[in-house]
Scaffold this active site. Structure first.
Site, PDB file in Angstrom:
ATOM      1  N   ASP A 107      -6.238  16.825   3.217  1.00 15.33           N
ATOM      2  CA  ASP A 107      -4.970  16.676   2.514  1.00 15.33           C
ATOM      3  C   ASP A 107      -5.161  17.222   1.096  1.00 15.33           C
ATOM      4  O   ASP A 107      -5.743  16.581   0.247  1.00 15.33           O
ATOM      5  CB  ASP A 107      -4.564  15.195   2.480  1.00 15.33           C
ATOM      6  CG  ASP A 107      -3.249  14.952   1.730  1.00 15.33           C
ATOM      7  OD1 ASP A 107      -2.797  15.846   0.978  1.00 15.33           O
ATOM      8  OD2 ASP A 107      -2.678  13.854   1.887  1.00 15.33           O
ATOM      9  N   PHE A 127      -4.297   8.114  -0.357  1.00 11.55           N
ATOM     10  CA  PHE A 127      -2.842   8.166  -0.517  1.00 11.55           C
ATOM     11  C   PHE A 127      -2.338   9.408   0.196  1.00 11.55           C
ATOM     12  O   PHE A 127      -2.664  10.534  -0.188  1.00 11.55           O
ATOM     13  CB  PHE A 127      -2.424   8.208  -1.981  1.00 11.55           C
ATOM     14  CG  PHE A 127      -0.925   8.185  -2.144  1.00 11.55           C
ATOM     15  CD1 PHE A 127      -0.246   6.978  -2.170  1.00 11.55           C
ATOM     16  CD2 PHE A 127      -0.198   9.360  -2.232  1.00 11.55           C
ATOM     17  CE1 PHE A 127       1.138   6.946  -2.284  1.00 11.55           C
ATOM     18  CE2 PHE A 127       1.188   9.340  -2.350  1.00 11.55           C
ATOM     19  CZ  PHE A 127       1.859   8.126  -2.376  1.00 11.55           C
ATOM     20  N   LYS A 135       3.689  20.165  -2.774  1.00 12.77           N
ATOM     21  CA  LYS A 135       3.803  20.132  -4.235  1.00 12.77           C
ATOM     22  C   LYS A 135       3.854  21.521  -4.847  1.00 12.77           C
ATOM     23  O   LYS A 135       4.901  22.157  -4.870  1.00 12.77           O
ATOM     24  CB  LYS A 135       2.701  19.254  -4.831  1.00 12.77           C
ATOM     25  CG  LYS A 135       2.835  17.770  -4.445  1.00 12.77           C
ATOM     26  CD  LYS A 135       1.925  16.892  -5.247  1.00 12.77           C
ATOM     27  CE  LYS A 135       1.993  15.440  -4.810  1.00 12.77           C
ATOM     28  NZ  LYS A 135       3.310  14.795  -5.035  1.00 12.77           N
TER      29      LYS A 135
END
Length: 403
Positions: free
Chosen positions: A226, A141, A256
């Site tokens: 990532d 994802f 984030k």
């Protein structure tokens, strides 16, 4: 109509239904706690998908936000600002890399990384124009843009959004031999998560990251990690790849918790050799590197460092894992994760994880199902041991065997 129902009704009426949230309306947060509009208090065990590792409304981060908001919020990159340099200096020092390119959202940072490795492939490795290949992994994802879902193996993410971006290959996650077999002369990079979050907290076999690093080095392929969800302390290390020796990537993607949930901030971090492929005018973002985001990002990084949040995550995550593994239940197929990034996978015959998340909500705990059968636990890293004890007790009650 009660206030919560009224707000939910209004939201459902005017918002596209691209999420399936739990049926409550939050209005305030502090540390590990959030409150709904009726004043009910909940322990947040999602942390906005690891964006609030530092806890909700951390005073240092909010102070940086409000102070900078009264001075200067946006210049665009047409001009320098007095905040971005200090922020990127700190980020590069913590990541032990030379240069960063600031963006806003995680998906935007992934897109930036894709552009960077393709351009590197053409201009440094010598791949023929428009032939570059990037390898991704099953279950990945990396965002919801057309390009990032083009790299996904999840058909629901792709249905009726085509045509898709070409040049991507997908191999099984955790299988080093399959990765090596998929590499061609045109492979410019692999992009991977060191633990797959959305796929159900999938932890690869021990040694897999180091093996991947060696395969990439031997084949002149860039290794891109990532760490949007796993980075900045979440798994018990500053970056998740640091759980293995000899696994440092060529490029990191972060977001984030880079802002502690106060403002959208992301970045691609790498070497000068790789990021020098970006020259004036070929890539940019109006808000990327803006002074408000930079001030918030610097404060967020300082909190992670000053409060030793990675160490807290390791110690408290190990403690929570032991508590969960001691729960007497036959409903659980697996408990996995690192630090305070844990997935509880239910046996399929037990049923979906959603009702268990709703039952925990009724007990004052907020978490969310992922991949149907997994309960994801990722509380803010400022949680205390006594609150973990209470959390584990509530989970044990919900998962207890009937009869």
């Amino acid at each position: 109509m009660p206030l919560q129902q009224e707000i939910i009704h209004k939201t459902d009426l005017h918002s596209a239904h691209n999420y399936h949230p739990l049926p409550l309306v939050l209005s305030r947060g502090k540390g590990i706690w959030v409150w709904d509009v009726d004043g009910n208090k909940y322990l947040d065990c999602l942390s906005a998908y690891s964006a609030v590792n530092q806890g909700h409304c951390h005073p240092k981060i909010i102070s940086a936000l409000t102070e900078q908001a009264g001075k200067l919020t946006l210049t665009s990159r047409a001009f320098h600002n007095d905040q971005m340099g200090d922020f990127l200096e700190k980020l590069c020092a913590m990541a032990e890399m030379e240069m960063a390119l600031p963006m806003n959202t995680g998906a935007e940072a992934v897109e930036t990384a894709i552009k960077a490795v393709r351009k590197w492939g053409y201009e440094v490795k010598g791949v023929p124009d428009n032939q570059a290949e990037i390898i991704f992994f099953e279950g990945n994802f990396h965002g919801r843009t057309v390009t990032t879902v083009s790299a996904s193996s999840e058909e629901d993410y792709k249905h009726h959004f085509g045509p898709f971006t070409p040049g991507f290959r997908i191999v099984p996650y955790g299988d080093a031999a399959a990765l090596e077999a998929a590499i061609t002369d045109n492979t410019v990079a692999i992009i991977m998560e060191p633990i797959q979050g959305e796929a159900g907290i999938n932890v690869p076999p021990e040694g897999y990251l180091a093996a991947t690093r060696k395969i990439c080095r031997d084949n002149d392929v860039l290794m891109v990690m990532d760490e949007i969800q796993t980075g900045l302390g979440r798994t018990g290390k500053l970056f998740c790849y640091q759980h293995e020796d000899h696994a440092k990537p060529d490029m990191l993607i972060v977001g984030k918790a880079l802002s502690g949930g106060a403002y959208p901030v992301s970045a691609v971090i790498s070497s000068r050799e790789i990021l020098r492929v970006f020259t004036p005018g070929i890539h940019g973002s109006t808000y990327g590197g803006n002074p408000l985001g930079a001030a918030v990002g610097l404060a967020a990084l300082e909190v992670i460092e000053e409060e030793k949040l990675a160490d807290r995550s390791r110690l408290l995550g190990d403690y929570l894992m032991r508590k969960l593994e001691a729960i007497p239940t036959n409903k659980v197929a697996d408990i996995r994760g690192k630090g305070l990034f844990i997935g509880i996978e239910l046996h399929k015959e037990v049923g979906l994880a959603r009702p268990y998340c709703e039952a925990l909500m009724d007990r004052g705990i907020l978490c969310k199902e992922t991949h149907d059968y997994v309960i994801r636990l990722a509380p803010p890293l400022v949680i205390e041991m006594e609150q973990i004890d209470w959390l584990a007790e509530q989970i044990a009650e919900v998962l207890q065997d009937e009869g």
